[in-house]
Design a protein around this motif. Structure first.
Motif, PDB file in Angstrom:
ATOM      1  N   GLY A 181       0.793  -1.225   0.000  1.00  0.00           N
ATOM      2  CA  GLY A 181       0.000   0.000   0.000  1.00  0.00           C
ATOM      3  C   GLY A 181       0.822   1.269   0.000  1.00  0.00           C
ATOM      4  N   GLY A 182       2.014   1.227  -0.582  1.00  0.00           N
ATOM      5  CA  GLY A 182       2.860   2.412  -0.639  1.00  0.00           C
ATOM      6  C   GLY A 182       3.704   2.621   0.608  1.00  0.00           C
ATOM      7  N   HIS A 183       3.608   1.724   1.572  1.00  0.00           N
ATOM      8  CA  HIS A 183       4.371   1.837   2.820  1.00  0.00           C
ATOM      9  C   HIS A 183       5.652   1.022   2.716  1.00  0.00           C
ATOM     10  CE1 HIS A 183       0.861   3.672   4.670  1.00  0.00           C
ATOM     11  NE2 HIS A 183       0.145   2.694   4.157  1.00  0.00           N
ATOM     12  N   SER A 184       6.661   1.405   3.480  1.00  0.00           N
ATOM     13  CA  SER A 184       7.856   0.572   3.565  1.00  0.00           C
ATOM     14  C   SER A 184       7.468  -0.727   4.259  1.00  0.00           C
ATOM     15  CB  SER A 184       8.958   1.282   4.364  1.00  0.00           C
ATOM     16  OG  SER A 184       8.607   1.335   5.733  1.00  0.00           O
ATOM     17  N   ILE A 185       8.194  -1.791   3.963  1.00  0.00           N
ATOM     18  CA  ILE A 185       7.876  -3.064   4.605  1.00  0.00           C
ATOM     19  C   ILE A 185       8.106  -2.984   6.111  1.00  0.00           C
ATOM     20  CG2 ILE A 185      10.120  -4.164   4.251  1.00  0.00           C
ATOM     21  CD1 ILE A 185       8.411  -6.764   3.561  1.00  0.00           C
ATOM     22  N   GLU A 186       9.067  -2.174   6.536  1.00  0.00           N
ATOM     23  CA  GLU A 186       9.322  -2.014   7.967  1.00  0.00           C
ATOM     24  C   GLU A 186       8.112  -1.405   8.681  1.00  0.00           C
ATOM     25  OE1 GLU A 186      13.155  -2.051   5.757  1.00  0.00           O
ATOM     26  OE2 GLU A 186      11.343  -0.862   5.520  1.00  0.00           O
ATOM     27  N   MET A 187       7.580  -0.309   8.135  1.00  0.00           N
ATOM     28  CA  MET A 187       6.417   0.340   8.774  1.00  0.00           C
ATOM     29  C   MET A 187       5.158  -0.509   8.628  1.00  0.00           C
ATOM     30  SD  MET A 187       7.556   2.781  10.422  1.00  0.00           S
ATOM     31  CE  MET A 187       5.951   3.238  11.045  1.00  0.00           C
ATOM     32  N   TYR A 188       5.026  -1.154   7.474  1.00  0.00           N
ATOM     33  CA  TYR A 188       3.886  -2.047   7.270  1.00  0.00           C
ATOM     34  C   TYR A 188       3.908  -3.132   8.351  1.00  0.00           C
ATOM     35  CZ  TYR A 188       0.484  -4.997   4.837  1.00  0.00           C
ATOM     36  OH  TYR A 188      -0.636  -5.735   4.519  1.00  0.00           O
ATOM     37  N   GLY A 189       5.072  -3.732   8.539  1.00  0.00           N
ATOM     38  CA  GLY A 189       5.206  -4.805   9.509  1.00  0.00           C
ATOM     39  C   GLY A 189       4.960  -4.361  10.937  1.00  0.00           C
ATOM     40  N   VAL A 190       5.523  -3.219  11.306  1.00  0.00           N
ATOM     41  CA  VAL A 190       5.321  -2.702  12.665  1.00  0.00           C
ATOM     42  C   VAL A 190       3.832  -2.487  12.930  1.00  0.00           C
ATOM     43  CG1 VAL A 190       5.647  -0.680  14.138  1.00  0.00           C
ATOM     44  CG2 VAL A 190       7.598  -1.671  12.938  1.00  0.00           C
ATOM     45  N   ASN A 191       3.166  -1.860  11.975  1.00  0.00           N
ATOM     46  CA  ASN A 191       1.740  -1.589  12.166  1.00  0.00           C
ATOM     47  C   ASN A 191       0.891  -2.849  12.085  1.00  0.00           C
ATOM     48  OD1 ASN A 191       1.336   1.352  12.627  1.00  0.00           O
ATOM     49  ND2 ASN A 191       2.590   1.452  10.786  1.00  0.00           N
ATOM     50  N   LEU A 192       1.269  -3.787  11.230  1.00  0.00           N
ATOM     51  CA  LEU A 192       0.558  -5.064  11.165  1.00  0.00           C
ATOM     52  C   LEU A 192       0.714  -5.804  12.483  1.00  0.00           C
ATOM     53  CD1 LEU A 192      -1.060  -7.147   9.538  1.00  0.00           C
ATOM     54  CD2 LEU A 192       1.131  -8.033   8.697  1.00  0.00           C
ATOM     55  N   GLY A 193       1.931  -5.796  13.013  1.00  0.00           N
ATOM     56  CA  GLY A 193       2.185  -6.461  14.285  1.00  0.00           C
ATOM     57  C   GLY A 193       1.359  -5.878  15.413  1.00  0.00           C
ATOM     58  N   ARG A 194       1.279  -4.577  15.460  1.00  0.00           N
ATOM     59  CA  ARG A 194       0.486  -3.922  16.510  1.00  0.00           C
ATOM     60  C   ARG A 194      -0.991  -4.232  16.343  1.00  0.00           C
ATOM     61  NH1 ARG A 194       3.752   1.747  16.230  1.00  0.00           N
ATOM     62  NH2 ARG A 194       5.510   1.066  17.508  1.00  0.00           N
ATOM     63  N   THR A 195      -1.426  -4.320  15.106  1.00  0.00           N
ATOM     64  CA  THR A 195      -2.839  -4.596  14.844  1.00  0.00           C
ATOM     65  C   THR A 195      -3.187  -6.046  15.160  1.00  0.00           C
ATOM     66  OG1 THR A 195      -2.903  -2.895  13.125  1.00  0.00           O
ATOM     67  CG2 THR A 195      -4.633  -4.561  13.062  1.00  0.00           C
ATOM     68  N   TRP A 196      -2.358  -6.959  14.708  1.00  0.00           N
ATOM     69  CA  TRP A 196      -2.635  -8.382  14.920  1.00  0.00           C
ATOM     70  C   TRP A 196      -2.259  -8.848  16.312  1.00  0.00           C
ATOM     71  CZ3 TRP A 196      -0.742 -11.436  10.022  1.00  0.00           C
ATOM     72  CH2 TRP A 196      -1.656 -11.245   8.983  1.00  0.00           C
ATOM     73  N   GLY A 197      -1.168  -8.362  16.850  1.00  0.00           N
ATOM     74  CA  GLY A 197      -0.705  -8.771  18.170  1.00  0.00           C
ATOM     75  C   GLY A 197      -0.207 -10.207  18.220  1.00  0.00           C
ATOM     76  N   ILE A 198       0.905 -10.510  17.533  1.00  0.00           N
ATOM     77  CA  ILE A 198       1.463 -11.857  17.504  1.00  0.00           C
ATOM     78  C   ILE A 198       2.446 -12.023  18.664  1.00  0.00           C
ATOM     79  CG2 ILE A 198       2.773 -13.542  16.121  1.00  0.00           C
ATOM     80  CD1 ILE A 198      -0.011 -12.670  15.000  1.00  0.00           C
ATOM     81  N   GLY A 199       2.360 -13.137  19.372  1.00  0.00           N
ATOM     82  CA  GLY A 199       3.239 -13.412  20.511  1.00  0.00           C
ATOM     83  C   GLY A 199       2.449 -13.367  21.803  1.00  0.00           C
TER      84      GLY A 199
END
Length: 167
Positions: free
Chosen positions: A73-91
């Protein structure tokens, strides 16, 4: 630097997912241990990866989620991942011991992100080595399933149950 991503909570029974993406982000739904939104994996490939992830979690408590996306979606993979992680909450909550492997084939990006609780077991250098030696060679030949599987195997070798040396 190459990228694979880890997220913070909710694939197993540890914690519920937050499910609210930040403004400007669209994430696939967290439907299990493997979310193949880019349609790179066969049902057999997906099943094999889910078994590996479930086995790791049963043995160690650590959660490993594989996600493929059609677009960042036009985001860096780093920011995409950080925000995906916060949204999904893995761990697990309080342990922050999740790992996310993200593959974005259209942008030609891959990232392993590791929760703070696993950073000593899977450092940036080790994640980079997994990407370089296990994932990218397969991706370069167009074999995404083999690359993803090799990446998962590499992650599990680093964060799984320590192997005992034979006496």
């Amino acid at each position: 630097m190459l990228a694979l991503l880890l997220l913070l909570a909710g694939c197993g029974e540890s914690a519920p997912a937050k499910n609210v993406a930040p403004p400007g982000y669209q994430f696939p739904a967290l439907t299990g241990r493997v979310v193949d939104a880019a349609a790179l994996l066969s049902p057999a490939d997906k099943s094999a990866l889910e078994i590996k992830s479930a086995t790791l979690e049963k043995a160690t408590g650590h959660q490993l989620v594989v996600v493929t996306v059609a677009s960042l979606g036009g985001h860096s993979i780093e920011m995409y991942g950080v925000n995906l992680g916060r949204t999904w909450g893995i761990g697990r909550k309080g342990f922050d011991d999740g790992v996310l492997l993200i593959v974005a084939p259209n942008e030609r990006k891959v990232r392993i992100e590791v929760g703070y609780g696993l950073e000593s077991a899977l450092r940036d250098e080790e994640a980079g080595a997994i990407i370089q030696s296990a994932i990218l060679p397969a991706f370069r030949t167009g074999d995404y399933p083999r690359g993803v599987s090799a990446g998962v195997d590499g992650i599990i070798r680093e964060i799984g149950i320590p192997q005992r040396k034979a006496a």
